[in-house]
Design a protein around this motif. Structure first.
Motif, short mmCIF file in Angstrom:
data_model
loop_
_atom_site.label_atom_id
_atom_site.label_comp_id
_atom_site.label_asym_id
_atom_site.label_seq_id
_atom_site.Cartn_x
_atom_site.Cartn_y
_atom_site.Cartn_z
N UNK A 55 5.31 20.39 46.75
CA UNK A 55 5.17 21.92 46.97
C UNK A 55 6.16 23.12 47.69
N UNK A 56 5.40 24.37 46.93
CA UNK A 56 6.18 24.91 46.48
C UNK A 56 5.81 26.51 47.69
N UNK A 57 6.84 27.50 47.63
CA UNK A 57 6.81 28.45 48.31
C UNK A 57 7.00 29.91 47.38
N UNK A 58 7.06 29.49 46.23
CA UNK A 58 6.67 30.46 44.75
C UNK A 58 5.64 30.52 43.91
N UNK A 59 5.09 29.75 43.93
CA UNK A 59 4.12 29.39 43.08
C UNK A 59 3.74 30.95 41.65
#
Length: 330
Positions: free
Chosen positions: A89-93
């Protein structure tokens, strides 16, 4: 009975020891972990010497990222206590993708340089990344730096220039400099950019998430170039190149442990032992004899790099742990 008394006495001495004693022991352990890091990095770069004309460098780096990704997945499953889905899970792909591309190209450059340069010289030029980090901070973050750091930067640049001049002439050259030396400098610059991206992302991303993405996206980025240039390899070559991933992750873990135990300013000189390890491996395994100019250049890079790190660490008790944890090998 006497042995038990001696053990009990030794334990009591340690428990009553002054904090300075414990601090010295912590520094010593940190130094040992950092030495392991530099050894692993030297072994990693030495793999460039095993790349023959009939084996693509993209194929080698691809195998490094495949096995590196599998190693990180195993670490997540066995030790992290979180699911793979949560770890991804990431917010900075996009930033993870940018870091992966920069890191892949940087590592490819360094391994390619190792094909045509002495291993110690590649190690030395690779360590100019500290110089590039400061220069990038000046150019893009408008940071002001002291005279001492400018002198250190000039010292590193002069060392890299001497090493480049010490290389034999090649068919391809860049402003009369050896092509492999220029490629090594490009690799060091790209690794410096990657380290800056790591620092920017460390505030928002988990360590394991960043490791998964830099290795997983590295596989994706290299997939097409590796397949397009794929050549049949022997079992021995496949085993050697497949070990690059675990070696890279092991170097990272050793770096993390070193910075947990000791200050960055204390570890800075030890980090440059990679040049010595590179020289030893190059001499005994590949018959490389460093030139006088190369040795002087390596010393200049070491002096300048150590001064830069210590100047940056002044006033800081510990280095940014997240940055250390997430920095991918080199």
């Amino acid at each position: 009975m006497q042995t038990k008394k001696n053990c009990y006495f030794s334990l009591m001495v340690l428990l009553k020891a002054k904090p300075e004693v414990w601090h010295q022991k912590s520094d010593l352990m940190g130094a040992c972990w950092m030495l392991l890091t530099t050894l692993f990095i030297s072994l990693f770069l030495a793999s460039g010497k095993l790349v023959e004309e009939d084996i693509s460098i993209f194929q080698v780096v691809f195998l490094r990222y495949v096995t590196g990704f599998l190693t990180v997945v195993c670490l997540v499953v066995s030790h992290s206590g979180i699911s793979i889905r949560k770890a991804f899970k990431t917010t900075r792909l996009l930033m993870n993708l940018a870091r992966s591309v920069v890191c892949v190209v940087g590592i490819t450059c360094l391994l390619y340089a190792a094909m045509g340069m002495p291993l110690a010289d590649v190690n030395a030029i690779g360590l100019t990344q500290n110089m590039f980090i400061v220069l990038l901070a000046v150019l893009f973050l408008r940071e002001s730096i002291s005279l001492l750091r400018w002198v250190s930067i000039i010292c590193c640049a002069a060392g890299a220039f001497l090493i480049a001049l010490s290389q034999p002439e090649s068919i391809n050259s860049f402003f009369q400099l050896n092509f492999f030396a220029v490629i090594a400098l490009v690799g060091a610059l790209l690794i410096a950019i990657e380290m800056i991206l790591v620092k920017l992302m460390a505030i928002h991303e988990r360590s394991l998430t960043m490791l998964l993405y830099v290795n997983g996206l590295g596989v994706v980025v290299l997939c097409l170039p590796a397949i397009a240039n794929w050549q049949t390899v022997t079992i021995w070559e496949l085993v050697c190149f497949s070990l690059l991933g675990p070696i890279a992750i092991a170097a990272q873990l050793c770096t993390v442990q070193a910075y947990r135990l000791a200050d960055a300013s204390f570890l800075a000189p030890i980090n440059y032992c990679g040049i010595l390890f590179g020289g030893i491996i190059g001499f005994f395994c590949f018959g490389e004899i460093p030139s006088v100019s190369g040795v002087i250049g390596a010393l200049l890079i070491t002096i300048g790099g150590v001064t830069l790190v210590r100047a940056a660490s002044r006033g800081m008790k510990r280095v940014n742990k997240e940055c250390v944890i997430n920095t991918d090998l080199k």
